[in-house]
Design a protein around this motif. Structure first.
Motif, PDB file in Angstrom:
ATOM      1  N   GLY A   1       2.449  -0.562-117.564  1.00 29.04           N
ATOM      2  CA  GLY A   1       1.837  -0.409-118.883  1.00 29.04           C
ATOM      3  C   GLY A   1       2.611  -1.028-120.019  1.00 29.04           C
ATOM      4  O   GLY A   1       2.188  -0.920-121.171  1.00 29.04           O
ATOM      5  N   ALA A   2       3.720  -1.678-119.724  1.00 26.43           N
ATOM      6  CA  ALA A   2       4.527  -2.258-120.801  1.00 26.43           C
ATOM      7  C   ALA A   2       4.263  -3.738-121.001  1.00 26.43           C
ATOM      8  O   ALA A   2       5.050  -4.447-121.612  1.00 26.43           O
ATOM      9  CB  ALA A   2       6.007  -2.021-120.524  1.00 26.43           C
ATOM     10  N   GLY A   3       3.127  -4.202-120.476  1.00 28.43           N
ATOM     11  CA  GLY A   3       2.795  -5.617-120.657  1.00 28.43           C
ATOM     12  C   GLY A   3       3.466  -6.496-119.624  1.00 28.43           C
ATOM     13  O   GLY A   3       4.388  -6.072-118.935  1.00 28.43           O
ATOM     14  N   GLY A   4       2.964  -7.701-119.510  1.00 24.55           N
ATOM     15  CA  GLY A   4       3.538  -8.641-118.554  1.00 24.55           C
ATOM     16  C   GLY A   4       4.893  -9.146-119.032  1.00 24.55           C
ATOM     17  O   GLY A   4       5.098  -9.337-120.222  1.00 24.55           O
TER      18      GLY A   4
ATOM     19  N   PRO B   1      -2.885   1.235-116.151  1.00 24.76           N
ATOM     20  CA  PRO B   1      -2.220   1.548-117.412  1.00 24.76           C
ATOM     21  C   PRO B   1      -0.886   2.280-117.192  1.00 24.76           C
ATOM     22  O   PRO B   1      -0.509   2.535-116.046  1.00 24.76           O
ATOM     23  CB  PRO B   1      -3.226   2.484-118.080  1.00 24.76           C
ATOM     24  CG  PRO B   1      -3.815   3.254-116.940  1.00 24.76           C
ATOM     25  CD  PRO B   1      -3.888   2.257-115.803  1.00 24.76           C
ATOM     26  N   PHE B   2      -0.227   2.573-118.286  1.00 24.65           N
ATOM     27  CA  PHE B   2       0.941   3.451-118.334  1.00 24.65           C
ATOM     28  C   PHE B   2       0.633   4.728-117.562  1.00 24.65           C
ATOM     29  O   PHE B   2      -0.455   5.290-117.698  1.00 24.65           O
ATOM     30  CB  PHE B   2       1.197   3.769-119.805  1.00 24.65           C
ATOM     31  CG  PHE B   2       2.389   4.626-120.102  1.00 24.65           C
ATOM     32  CD1 PHE B   2       3.630   4.050-120.315  1.00 24.65           C
ATOM     33  CD2 PHE B   2       2.268   6.010-120.223  1.00 24.65           C
ATOM     34  CE1 PHE B   2       4.734   4.838-120.631  1.00 24.65           C
ATOM     35  CE2 PHE B   2       3.362   6.798-120.532  1.00 24.65           C
ATOM     36  CZ  PHE B   2       4.600   6.205-120.734  1.00 24.65           C
TER      37      PHE B   2
ATOM     38  N   GLY C   1      -0.463   1.773-125.778  1.00 29.33           N
ATOM     39  CA  GLY C   1      -0.206   1.535-124.362  1.00 29.33           C
ATOM     40  C   GLY C   1       0.659   2.567-123.690  1.00 29.33           C
ATOM     41  O   GLY C   1       0.952   2.438-122.497  1.00 29.33           O
ATOM     42  N   ALA C   2       1.070   3.592-124.406  1.00 25.55           N
ATOM     43  CA  ALA C   2       1.953   4.591-123.808  1.00 25.55           C
ATOM     44  C   ALA C   2       1.189   5.819-123.314  1.00 25.55           C
ATOM     45  O   ALA C   2       1.769   6.870-123.080  1.00 25.55           O
ATOM     46  CB  ALA C   2       3.026   5.008-124.815  1.00 25.55           C
ATOM     47  N   GLY C   3      -0.119   5.673-123.146  1.00 26.45           N
ATOM     48  CA  GLY C   3      -0.906   6.793-122.648  1.00 26.45           C
ATOM     49  C   GLY C   3      -1.296   7.746-123.760  1.00 26.45           C
ATOM     50  O   GLY C   3      -0.768   7.687-124.867  1.00 26.45           O
TER      51      GLY C   3
ATOM     52  N   ASN D   1      -5.807   7.811-121.956  1.00 26.53           N
ATOM     53  CA  ASN D   1      -5.016   6.617-122.205  1.00 26.53           C
ATOM     54  C   ASN D   1      -4.863   6.414-123.700  1.00 26.53           C
ATOM     55  O   ASN D   1      -5.517   7.065-124.508  1.00 26.53           O
ATOM     56  CB  ASN D   1      -5.666   5.402-121.537  1.00 26.53           C
ATOM     57  CG  ASN D   1      -5.472   5.463-120.037  1.00 26.53           C
ATOM     58  OD1 ASN D   1      -4.439   5.930-119.554  1.00 26.53           O
ATOM     59  ND2 ASN D   1      -6.475   5.032-119.293  1.00 26.53           N
TER      60      ASN D   1
ATOM     61  N   PHE E   1      -0.733  -2.104-124.215  1.00 28.09           N
ATOM     62  CA  PHE E   1       0.551  -2.359-124.867  1.00 28.09           C
ATOM     63  C   PHE E   1       0.501  -3.732-125.540  1.00 28.09           C
ATOM     64  O   PHE E   1      -0.005  -4.688-124.959  1.00 28.09           O
ATOM     65  CB  PHE E   1       1.617  -2.350-123.766  1.00 28.09           C
ATOM     66  CG  PHE E   1       3.032  -2.550-124.211  1.00 28.09           C
ATOM     67  CD1 PHE E   1       3.823  -1.462-124.559  1.00 28.09           C
ATOM     68  CD2 PHE E   1       3.600  -3.817-124.229  1.00 28.09           C
ATOM     69  CE1 PHE E   1       5.150  -1.645-124.936  1.00 28.09           C
ATOM     70  CE2 PHE E   1       4.920  -4.006-124.605  1.00 28.09           C
ATOM     71  CZ  PHE E   1       5.690  -2.914-124.962  1.00 28.09           C
TER      72      PHE E   1
ATOM     73  N   THR F   1       2.290  -6.753-126.284  1.00 28.36           N
ATOM     74  CA  THR F   1       3.518  -7.472-125.929  1.00 28.36           C
ATOM     75  C   THR F   1       3.980  -8.352-127.090  1.00 28.36           C
ATOM     76  O   THR F   1       3.195  -8.704-127.979  1.00 28.36           O
ATOM     77  CB  THR F   1       3.280  -8.382-124.716  1.00 28.36           C
ATOM     78  OG1 THR F   1       2.297  -9.367-125.069  1.00 28.36           O
ATOM     79  CG2 THR F   1       2.776  -7.575-123.520  1.00 28.36           C
TER      80      THR F   1
ATOM     81  N   GLN G   1       4.657 -11.368-126.772  1.00 34.30           N
ATOM     82  CA  GLN G   1       3.978 -12.655-126.612  1.00 34.30           C
ATOM     83  C   GLN G   1       2.621 -12.651-127.311  1.00 34.30           C
ATOM     84  O   GLN G   1       2.217 -13.624-127.951  1.00 34.30           O
ATOM     85  CB  GLN G   1       3.734 -12.965-125.127  1.00 34.30           C
ATOM     86  CG  GLN G   1       4.971 -13.080-124.266  1.00 34.30           C
ATOM     87  CD  GLN G   1       5.251 -11.809-123.497  1.00 34.30           C
ATOM     88  OE1 GLN G   1       5.186 -10.721-124.073  1.00 34.30           O
ATOM     89  NE2 GLN G   1       5.593 -11.924-122.227  1.00 34.30           N
TER      90      GLN G   1
END
Lengths: 557, 557
Positions: free
Chosen positions: A436-439, A453-454, B436-438, B448, B454, B456, B458
């Motif tokens: 869940g922390a992204g790629g 997901p997280f 993104g942390a639920g 969620n 999340f 990122t 990028q």
């Protein structure tokens, strides 16, 4: 183990109790009253005559417990904090002593010795009694391991306000023992390195929620931070730098720290995949080392796998695993086995030549390789532990007592059970803390986590260890673990990504599944805030406004 | 500001430069060579005669810079780290001095004074020249604010190995100034509290990536940790506890710390929603305070909104905002305006009675209320800043110079621009660091994050400030900010959830958008590792194996 029929009965019984506010995991049998007690300034913990020559680690556990009782200084999580308890604790009786006692006939071993038995052979049960009149509390068990769990529970009874340490729910009678013998946490120390002090801090926190297995994924393709006697070039050339190495002494230090806290350390040297770092010192043993495009030859960069069809590589690997296994007193050792990449072996000329020369299929060669490596660790008294592909993706002949990590999906447990292997639940869809922390792969602006997901604590807490298993298969479940793969982690976020989330599986596998998340949340807040008092950077699960008001921030409140 | 035509040209020019390894944000004009220089042991920074009676905060910036040069000790992120640079730096010329100079006619103000001007009135440009022969380096600007940015850049030129501090790319000529005048970070200190030292640490990190606006969402429905002179009951009764309050002195301390680092502090008192905490001291001003089910009356617990139709509440709010505005020298003040809940007002009898008595619609009353509160802060010299609903959800009469945070979606910028208001980009779909942390709401096991996934670095880095805007609208974009709402955060994970991710917007709004993430990643690793050397717990974005090998972990490598 834990049968489905037993589970239903047990859950029903639990619901009849009013759970103590701050116990985590919840004891399996708890009776409590509503009388306050203060902790006397002269409070002490006595080890009685049933434990002559008390082991040093038990004495240290007592000293640590005294420290927590004095230093936790945890304000109860209610509006007004401890000030609302002043009436209750003023003029309350005072508790002066806790006596530790072992049952008749119990052998007096160190905590570490008890913790390092096979999981199913450990006796972790304890009984804790705190009378309501201030007369002595008693903690009894049949092992020093049970006693250390009981000490942990004892510290969770107490809150602090205005120079007073007190509990609210005497008399207490707790008869406790775990639902499952394997309750673990896995840390990957190869993607990014974690100094020994961080590993120890993690072990401390694990012990506070009665986790008893540290699964140490110590090396991987990115680095080899593990000094194995006889194979020291691996760390010399394969670690990130000389400071980022666990010496044999460091490993012993971690094992000792863990053992003294009731935790067994299972080392993993993942084979045959995830081994590019070995190529730094022994390039002859690694297929497609650092070959590009990496995505063709590995699930993540860099590519590199042991040449399983090479006798020299097989012997090297068996020797390495045996040498590593000697460093750990655990009965378990993991040889890994996940994510074997077939295009890598297809492209590796030495592997293809060896297969052709011996007229073997890849699977036959993998079978030979695996039997050699497993024999090497079994000769050191270890039970092999493998990732699920080793039983689900290949037709290998494995020892019946092999233990299997189910990781790709919780759905795969049934297939492993069908083969009769014992299971440790490590499903990415419930227990992977890194999701869940992204790629993290570069040049991929919209890349999301592969296992989105997280995984919230609530979802992990809803895990059912017996889902899709028959009653007959249920005893195959040893327990489970939450896991941290560290592509995007390091000492900087270790605490915050793990705690208090990893408490979820700790309770599922100690207390048993089926707990109610609304009932659990206030206790999880409490154990989180208590961990914080002890130096763990646990995160907030909710606004403090919610933490102070159980239930009020529930979805339907 | 920044026109689209200019952007295209600028991006093309950038590609022609070989960027310095460790500069973040990348300067907008950079020429560099490949000559190494070491930092002399007697290196010093001189403030020249163009800056008589140098302001104290400039002198402190020089002292801090000397500290970073001595203590960063950052090993360059390449395989072998600094050891690969030994040949380059051995026998290199030695740099002994950096001279700071202000342009002719520049007024000598403190850094804080310059930083606290209106964003578009700040002069943040600087020129940095480092000759390759070891002769003196020069930093020039037309303001002390420009000088402080130049000092930050200067520290990023240096690496460390074996007791040597060195740079590799002399001669350097940097002519730099930001693409956008507003480059911010927002912290919510109400869901969970952050001690002043944590806020200051965040400001330090912000300054290292040249962010210049701290948007302080200081209060909300969960707590009111802000001591406003004349309204001190709000914190006394509405804060979590007496320790979790920013006194007026604390706020001044934060503002001073920020100003000395080139950062302006914009306070926000969110109105009329997000104000339940005010009910602790002034229940008469709050509609549906703590009413349940909370989900009917608010986006998150607890419910509570200012009674906008009440004259008493309007006057109270105007007074509160004016008093708060007096505490900050910034030209900006945010009155909030997000997530107004209509069922709350519909259920509030006093509000309905007041609307009926005056024969007003809700929108008319909100207009009156907003004009009163905005007038109050405009009388203190502030420009009002509001969340997007105040221009997109209601037909209100706002001052033309009102600035609007676009937060619900980046798609909404065009609609705001169409109304002619200036924009600060704060889109949840790019810049919300908490996503993104639920889910954090209780009793919701599969919950969620509402703004999954999340965000990122990028993805944030790919943000285009001018998307969907016409060339004529482009000048309305003041800049943008990344934001941390703290339902699931606290001091424990502040660093790790923010850094180095928030560097993404810092570069987008300084250097300009359109940067290449493959080129950016190695520099982001470097600034992250450098922040860590300075005490910020930045997280790893990748395995260290990747951090040491630019490009090798890219998706297609």
């Amino acid at each position: 183990m834990f049968s489905k029929a037993g589970l239903v009965l047990f859950t029903t019984l639990l619901a009849a109790f009013a759970p103590a506010d701050a116990l985590w995991p919840l004891p399996r049998s708890l009776q409590q009253g509503s009388t306050a007690l203060t902790l006397s300034c002269s409070f002490n913990i006595t080890i009685d005559g049933t434990i002559p020559n008390a082991p040093a680690d038990l004495q240290q556990a007592v000293t640590r417990t005294m420290g927590y009782l004095q230093n936790d200084k945890l304000g109860r999580l209610v509006v007004g904090r401890g000030s609302v308890d002043v009436d209750a604790y003023t003029n309350a009786s005072s508790l002066s002593t806790l006596t530790l006692t072992l049952g008749q006939g119990a052998v007096v071993n160190s905590i570490a010795t008890e913790a390092q038995k096979a999981p199913e052979a450990r006796d972790e049960a304890y009984t804790l009694t705190v009378p309501s009149d201030g007369s002595g509390a008693t903690l009894s068990a049949n092992s020093t391991l049970g006693l250390t769990h009981g000490l942990t529970t004892f510290t969770q009874l107490f809150f602090y306000h205005n120079a007073t340490t007190y509990m609210l729910n005497a008399p207490i009678q707790i008869d406790d023992s775990p639902a499952y013998p394997y309750r673990g946490f896995m840390l990957d120390t190869a993607r990014n390195f974690f100094p020994v002090q961080d590993v120890k801090r993690m072990l401390d926190a694990m012990s506070w929620v009665k986790q008893n297995m540290f699964h140490w994924h110590i090396v991987d393709s990115q680095s080899f931070p593990f000094e194995v006697p006889g194979y020291t070039e691996l760390a010399q050339k394969g670690a990130y730098d000389p400071e980022s190495v666990y010496s044999a002494q460091d490993v012993a230090d971690v094992i000792s720290h863990a053992g003294a806290r009731g935790i067994d350390v299972m080392l993993e040297i993942d084979t045959p995949g995830h081994t590019a770092a070995i190529a730094q010192a022994f390039p002859e043993h690694i297929a497609c080392a650092y070959m590009t495009p990496w995505a063709t030859f590995a699930n993540e960069p860099p590519a590199g796998q042991l040449r399983i069809a090479s006798n020299a590589t097989m012997n090297f690997t068996a020797g390495l695993l045996a040498a590593a296994a000697e460093l750990s007193p655990s009965t378990l050792f993991s040889t890994g086995g996940d994510e074997i990449n077939m295009p890598c072996y297809a492209a590796d000329e030495p592997t293809q030549a060896a297969l052709n020369a011996t007229n073997q299929t890849f699977e036959q060669a993998l079978n030979t390789f695996t039997q050699a490596t497993h024999s090497a660790i079994m000769a050191k008294g270890k039970t092999p532990v493998v990732w699920e592909e080793m039983v689900l993706s290949f037709n290998l002949t494995l020892s019946n007592d092999t233990i299997v990590f189910v990781w790709i999906s919780s759905e795969d447990a049934a297939a492993v059970a069908q083969q009769g292997f014992r299971i440790v639940h490590a499903p990415s869809n419930y227990f992977y803390l890194d999701c869940g922390a992204g790629g993290w792969v570069g040049a991929n602006p919209s890349g999301n986590s592969w296992c989105d997901p997280f995984k919230t604590w609530q979802f992990a807490y809803s895990f059912d260890p017996l889902a899709n298993l028959t009653d007959a298969q249920a005893p195959l479940v040893l327990g489970g673990e939450q896991l941290l793969w560290t592509e995007q982690s390091g000492p900087q976020n270790l605490d915050s990504i793990v705690w208090p989330r990893a408490g979820a599986s700790a309770e599922v596998f100690w207390t048993g599944p089926g707990g109610n998340i609304s009932e659990a949340l206030p206790r999880l807040h409490e154990v989180s805030y208590r961990m914080r008092q002890r130096g763990i950077n646990t995160i907030n699960l909710q606004p403090k406004w919610c933490a102070l008001r159980p239930g009020v921030c529930d979805l339907t409140a």
